[in-house]
Write a protein that holds these residues in place. Structure first.
Motif, PDB file in Angstrom:
ATOM      1  N   LEU A  12      40.657  77.107  -7.429  1.00  0.00           N
ATOM      2  CA  LEU A  12      41.487  76.006  -8.032  1.00  0.00           C
ATOM      3  C   LEU A  12      41.478  75.356  -9.792  1.00  0.00           C
ATOM      4  N   ASP A  13      39.895  75.139  -9.893  1.00  0.00           N
ATOM      5  CA  ASP A  13      39.619  74.572 -11.044  1.00  0.00           C
ATOM      6  C   ASP A  13      39.260  75.249 -12.674  1.00  0.00           C
ATOM      7  N   GLY A  14      39.889  77.047 -11.886  1.00  0.00           N
ATOM      8  CA  GLY A  14      39.801  77.749 -12.566  1.00  0.00           C
ATOM      9  C   GLY A  14      38.272  78.251 -13.121  1.00  0.00           C
ATOM     10  N   VAL A  15      37.149  77.692 -12.018  1.00  0.00           N
ATOM     11  CA  VAL A  15      35.504  79.202 -12.184  1.00  0.00           C
ATOM     12  C   VAL A  15      35.769  80.093 -11.946  1.00  0.00           C
ATOM     13  N   ILE A  16      35.347  81.254 -13.197  1.00  0.00           N
ATOM     14  CA  ILE A  16      35.414  82.220 -12.523  1.00  0.00           C
ATOM     15  C   ILE A  16      34.327  82.696 -12.714  1.00  0.00           C
ATOM     16  N   GLU A  17      33.054  82.635 -12.854  1.00  0.00           N
ATOM     17  CA  GLU A  17      31.853  82.922 -13.294  1.00  0.00           C
ATOM     18  C   GLU A  17      30.971  82.829 -11.697  1.00  0.00           C
ATOM     19  N   ASN A  18      30.161  83.613 -11.145  1.00  0.00           N
ATOM     20  CA  ASN A  18      29.394  83.357 -10.272  1.00  0.00           C
ATOM     21  C   ASN A  18      29.859  82.974  -8.581  1.00  0.00           C
ATOM     22  N   TYR A 120      37.462  87.855 -15.458  1.00  0.00           N
ATOM     23  CA  TYR A 120      38.484  87.616 -17.127  1.00  0.00           C
ATOM     24  C   TYR A 120      36.833  87.082 -17.950  1.00  0.00           C
ATOM     25  N   GLY A 121      36.725  88.015 -19.111  1.00  0.00           N
ATOM     26  CA  GLY A 121      36.034  86.702 -20.161  1.00  0.00           C
ATOM     27  C   GLY A 121      36.711  88.063 -21.602  1.00  0.00           C
ATOM     28  N   GLU A 122      35.763  88.341 -22.706  1.00  0.00           N
ATOM     29  CA  GLU A 122      36.248  88.761 -23.620  1.00  0.00           C
ATOM     30  C   GLU A 122      36.513  89.578 -23.267  1.00  0.00           C
ATOM     31  N   VAL A 123      36.175  90.640 -23.046  1.00  0.00           N
ATOM     32  CA  VAL A 123      36.836  92.166 -22.762  1.00  0.00           C
ATOM     33  C   VAL A 123      37.840  91.850 -22.644  1.00  0.00           C
ATOM     34  N   THR A 124      38.497  91.300 -21.641  1.00  0.00           N
ATOM     35  CA  THR A 124      39.545  91.150 -20.896  1.00  0.00           C
ATOM     36  C   THR A 124      40.220  90.372 -21.564  1.00  0.00           C
ATOM     37  N   ALA A 125      40.556  89.337 -22.247  1.00  0.00           N
ATOM     38  CA  ALA A 125      41.157  88.668 -23.693  1.00  0.00           C
ATOM     39  C   ALA A 125      41.807  90.224 -24.394  1.00  0.00           C
ATOM     40  N   ARG A 126      40.624  90.307 -25.191  1.00  0.00           N
ATOM     41  CA  ARG A 126      40.730  91.480 -25.581  1.00  0.00           C
ATOM     42  C   ARG A 126      41.364  92.651 -25.912  1.00  0.00           C
ATOM     43  N   LEU A 127      41.772  93.012 -24.567  1.00  0.00           N
ATOM     44  CA  LEU A 127      42.315  94.102 -24.033  1.00  0.00           C
ATOM     45  C   LEU A 127      43.860  93.043 -23.319  1.00  0.00           C
ATOM     46  N   VAL A 128      44.313  91.715 -23.106  1.00  0.00           N
ATOM     47  CA  VAL A 128      44.994  91.187 -22.647  1.00  0.00           C
ATOM     48  C   VAL A 128      45.869  91.296 -24.770  1.00  0.00           C
ATOM     49  N   LYS A 129      45.081  90.794 -25.837  1.00  0.00           N
ATOM     50  CA  LYS A 129      45.515  90.592 -26.811  1.00  0.00           C
ATOM     51  C   LYS A 129      46.285  91.535 -27.381  1.00  0.00           C
ATOM     52  N   ALA A 130      45.851  92.854 -27.189  1.00  0.00           N
ATOM     53  CA  ALA A 130      45.731  94.380 -27.731  1.00  0.00           C
ATOM     54  C   ALA A 130      47.035  95.106 -27.052  1.00  0.00           C
ATOM     55  N   VAL A 143      39.149  76.549  -3.784  1.00  0.00           N
ATOM     56  CA  VAL A 143      38.094  75.583  -3.656  1.00  0.00           C
ATOM     57  C   VAL A 143      37.632  74.924  -5.362  1.00  0.00           C
ATOM     58  N   ILE A 144      37.262  73.498  -5.031  1.00  0.00           N
ATOM     59  CA  ILE A 144      36.599  72.799  -6.599  1.00  0.00           C
ATOM     60  C   ILE A 144      35.570  73.164  -7.174  1.00  0.00           C
ATOM     61  N   GLU A 145      34.869  74.091  -7.715  1.00  0.00           N
ATOM     62  CA  GLU A 145      33.371  74.219  -8.381  1.00  0.00           C
ATOM     63  C   GLU A 145      33.010  73.773  -9.525  1.00  0.00           C
ATOM     64  N   GLY A 146      34.488  73.313 -10.572  1.00  0.00           N
ATOM     65  CA  GLY A 146      33.107  71.882 -11.452  1.00  0.00           C
ATOM     66  C   GLY A 146      34.142  72.593 -12.656  1.00  0.00           C
ATOM     67  N   PRO A 148      35.942  74.776 -15.783  1.00  0.00           N
ATOM     68  CA  PRO A 148      35.989  75.752 -16.108  1.00  0.00           C
ATOM     69  C   PRO A 148      36.134  76.272 -17.054  1.00  0.00           C
ATOM     70  N   SER A 149      35.942  77.663 -16.616  1.00  0.00           N
ATOM     71  CA  SER A 149      35.343  78.385 -17.820  1.00  0.00           C
ATOM     72  C   SER A 149      35.559  79.751 -18.008  1.00  0.00           C
ATOM     73  N   PHE A 150      37.349  79.269 -18.206  1.00  0.00           N
ATOM     74  CA  PHE A 150      38.644  80.226 -18.559  1.00  0.00           C
ATOM     75  C   PHE A 150      38.835  80.132 -19.856  1.00  0.00           C
ATOM     76  N   ALA A 151      38.508  78.615 -20.356  1.00  0.00           N
ATOM     77  CA  ALA A 151      38.963  78.814 -21.578  1.00  0.00           C
ATOM     78  C   ALA A 151      38.258  79.595 -22.777  1.00  0.00           C
ATOM     79  N   GLY A 152      37.003  79.495 -23.045  1.00  0.00           N
ATOM     80  CA  GLY A 152      36.538  80.317 -23.929  1.00  0.00           C
ATOM     81  C   GLY A 152      37.178  81.586 -24.027  1.00  0.00           C
ATOM     82  N   ALA A 153      37.664  82.436 -22.958  1.00  0.00           N
ATOM     83  CA  ALA A 153      37.748  83.853 -23.630  1.00  0.00           C
ATOM     84  C   ALA A 153      39.171  83.705 -23.203  1.00  0.00           C
ATOM     85  N   LEU A 154      40.216  82.818 -23.196  1.00  0.00           N
ATOM     86  CA  LEU A 154      41.972  82.578 -23.559  1.00  0.00           C
ATOM     87  C   LEU A 154      41.760  81.796 -24.770  1.00  0.00           C
TER      88      LEU A 154
END
Length: 184
Positions: A12-18, A120-130, A143-146, A148-154
């Motif tokens: 729910l808070d945007g965490v995608i890692e691990n 969703y990371g750098e590769v996806t961001a580049r492919l979405v952008k293209a 789930v709330i994990e802490g 968010p890890s989305f921001a950098g990729a987006l």
């Protein structure tokens, strides 16, 4: 032309890692959606971090048990976007050479089934952008994990999507499927 479909688990808070937090939520409904995604695909695209995680986990799983998905992941054609991986050890893995966008555009132009990408990371961001990602499936977990890890990729990606499907599981997981919205 083949479709490139991204499938990403998130909290729910945007965490995608691990995404170890997905395990309690991977029940019959999730298995059905996941099986439908892999049944329609004959290739995977991943970045180096996903490759490193997947190539450690999937080969250790029992391919004779259809519920694991290991037979698909271990035998499907896999493409890795990496500038450092030279000799991938995981069966049917090829490192994409040259420009990522050009390489993926060529893959999409080939005959075949869908191409799936997880996470969703750098590769996806580049492919979405293209404009190369045809569909995204966000598996939203209650789930709330802490942090968010989305921001950098987006951070430099601007895109608008339209909702094409929503599936709500009994355990609270929502799979929201989007496709890029056509721009005028």
């Amino acid at each position: 032309m083949r479709k490139l479909i991204n499938s990403t688990y998130l909290t729910l808070d945007g965490v995608i890692e691990n995404p170890v937090w997905t395990s309690p939520y991977f029940a019959e409904e999730a298995a059905e959606v996941a099986a439908g995604l892999t049944a329609g695909a004959d290739a995977l695209i991943m970045g180096r971090a996903t490759y490193d995680g997947f190539s450690q986990a999937w080969p250790a799983m029992d391919e004779s048990d259809p519920s694991t998905g290991a037979a698909f992941f271990n035998n499907v054609k896999k493409y890795v976007a990496s500038t450092t991986l030279r000799d991938p050890s995981w069966k049917n893995t090829e490192v994409l050479e040259g420009d990522l966008v050009e390489a993926v555009a060529k893959l999409k132009a080939q005959e075949g089934k869908d191409i799936v990408q997880y996470g969703y990371g750098e590769v996806t961001a580049r492919l979405v952008k293209a404009g190369l990602v045809d569909e995204v499936k966000f598996w939203i977990h209650p789930v709330i994990e802490g942090v968010p890890s989305f921001a950098g990729a987006l951070s430099d990606v601007k895109a608008t999507f339209e909702l094409i499907d929503t599936r709500v599981f009994k355990n609270g997981v929502i799979v929201a499927t989007y496709r890029p919205k056509a721009t005028a």
